[in-house]
Scaffold this active site. Structure first.
Site, PDB file in Angstrom:
ATOM      1  CG  HIS A 191      -1.998  -0.965   1.251  1.00  0.00           C
ATOM      2  ND1 HIS A 191      -2.834  -1.185   0.170  1.00  0.00           N
ATOM      3  CD2 HIS A 191      -2.408  -1.833   2.217  1.00  0.00           C
ATOM      4  CE1 HIS A 191      -3.701  -2.144   0.498  1.00  0.00           C
ATOM      5  NE2 HIS A 191      -3.458  -2.557   1.715  1.00  0.00           N
ATOM      6  CG  ASP A 209      -2.967  -8.178   0.926  1.00  0.00           C
ATOM      7  OD1 ASP A 209      -2.203  -8.442   1.873  1.00  0.00           O
ATOM      8  OD2 ASP A 209      -3.986  -7.460   1.048  1.00  0.00           O
ATOM      9  CG  HIS A 248      -6.622  -5.166   2.030  1.00  0.00           C
ATOM     10  ND1 HIS A 248      -5.969  -5.956   2.945  1.00  0.00           N
ATOM     11  CD2 HIS A 248      -7.865  -4.938   2.516  1.00  0.00           C
ATOM     12  CE1 HIS A 248      -6.794  -6.181   3.979  1.00  0.00           C
ATOM     13  NE2 HIS A 248      -7.942  -5.585   3.736  1.00  0.00           N
ATOM     14  CG  ASP A 287      -5.111  -9.734   3.560  1.00  0.00           C
ATOM     15  OD1 ASP A 287      -4.884 -10.249   2.449  1.00  0.00           O
ATOM     16  OD2 ASP A 287      -4.694  -8.602   3.879  1.00  0.00           O
TER      17      ASP A 287
END
Ligand code: ZN
Length: 366
Positions: A141, A178, A180, A266
């Site tokens: 991120h 991931d 996200h 995740d």
């Protein structure tokens, strides 16, 4: 040649922030011991499980130096690095949303990036046949000028740029599974045609304003960024279908020298920060598919860099499955949640809905 496992206990010493899950502790939010989701436990328990089963004995446990200031400057401006270093020296703080750090956070983040850099260089130089970096804090991120979502430095981007500078490679593909969106890695390489960035993520999870399928790169990089947003609830079959029908054709079209997995766990069904239904076997099978395509395209050169994953109980089993595949070891860690997660997979009707979405994306990309 063995599978390299790049790790350093100091990465577990990264801390800071007073959070309960993603909420700052204030007002009616009760303080929670170890409440910050990016706790060391998820990663340390993976390392421990590898030790307990004996799989670690089949890996080459390796350390790597911190990424240097020069390495970091290829991705991050001096202004960000100096602010980060100064606040870290003063005891820590926050320079971006949900990205706290404590004293020495700068050096630990540089070490985390260094582990990914070491893993990638090692595979490209032929010292390991593939490699896993159990790095912390995560990186995908982090934007060049702003830390974000537990990520303080753009680990994979720093590693890729270092290997470009060393002339170890000219074309790298990054596949981020991931849950996200890998917005930081996307941002660094958005207008570049030498790095293919692919992100499979839960639509509108985090960040809420990025990760659209229409964002396919810019300028020379047009077509070298692929976002695969999936609706909450998608599970094992949808992940494998997305890899089969979208990721592998994109990799074949790009023809990389090396494949890097932004390996978050995740998307697992029990993760507190995701709403997807993947299992340890999903990660195992996606890894198998990446190993096979890496064999076809780039002599098996594959690196996995640990990103998110916030179930301290389940992440170790997901990571173990990935490392069983990467190493070819016969040592297993049977998944204690396999049956439960299998029973919760979407119905055939929902599965067909997800397949239609993948067909729409196929039409968009190819
Ligand atoms: Zn994540």
């Amino acid at each position: 040649m063995r599978t390299g496992f790049f790790h350093d206990e100091r990465c577990m010493w990264h801390g800071g922030g007073n959070y309960a899950l993603t909420l700052p502790v204030e007002g009616l939010v009760q303080p929670m011991p170890d409440g910050f989701p990016d706790s060391p436990e998820t990663k340390r328990r993976l390392k421990n499980l590898l030790d307990v089963t004996g799989l670690m004995g089949d890996l080459d446990l390796t350390r790597a130096p911190e990424a240097t200031y020069e390495d970091l400057l290829r991705v991050h401006p001096e202004s960000y690095l100096s602010r980060f270093k100064a606040l870290s020296d003063q005891g820590g703080g926050e320079l971006g949303p949900r990205a706290p750090f404590g004293a020495g956070g700068f050096e630990i983040a540089a070490l985390s990036a260094g582990l990914v850099q070491g893993a990638l260089a090692s595979v490209l130089q032929g010292r390991h046949r593939n490699a896993y970096a159990l790095a912390r804090p995560p990186g995908h991120h982090c934007l060049p000028e702003m830390p974000n979502g537990f990520c303080l430095l753009a680990n994979i981007a720093v590693a890729v740029e270092a290997t470009f500078a060393q002339r170890l490679t000219e074309r790298v593909a990054v596949i981020d599974w991931d849950v996200h969106h890998g917005n930081g890695t996307e941002a660094v390489f958005y207008d570049r045609d030498d790095v293919l960035t692919i992100s499979i993520h839960q639509d509108r999870n985090y960040p809420m304003d990025s990760g659209d399928a229409e964002d396919q790169g810019a300028g020379p990089g047009d077509g070298a960024n692929m976002n695969i947003p999936l609706p909450p609830g998608a599970g094992h079959a949808t992940y494998l279908e997305a890899v089969e029908r979208l990721v592998i054709p994109a990799l074949q079209r790009f023809d990389p020298d090396c494949i890097v997995i932004a390996c978050g766990f995740d998307a697992a069904a029990v993760d507190p920060l995701g709403r997807m239904m993947a299992s340890a076997d999903t990660f195992r099978q996606m890894t198998r598919m990446m190993l096979d395509v890496a064999d076809d395209l780039c002599d098996g050169r594959l690196v996995a860099a640990h990103e998110g994953g916030y179930s301290a109980v389940y992440v170790p089993f997901c990571g173990h499955a990935v490392l069983e595949e990467m190493s070819g070891s016969l040592i297993t860690a049977p998944d204690p949640l396999a049956k439960t997660i299998e029973l919760r997979q979407p119905s055939a009707h929902m599965q067909a809905v997800y397949s239609h979405l993948i067909t729409d994306l196929e039409d968009l990309f190819f």
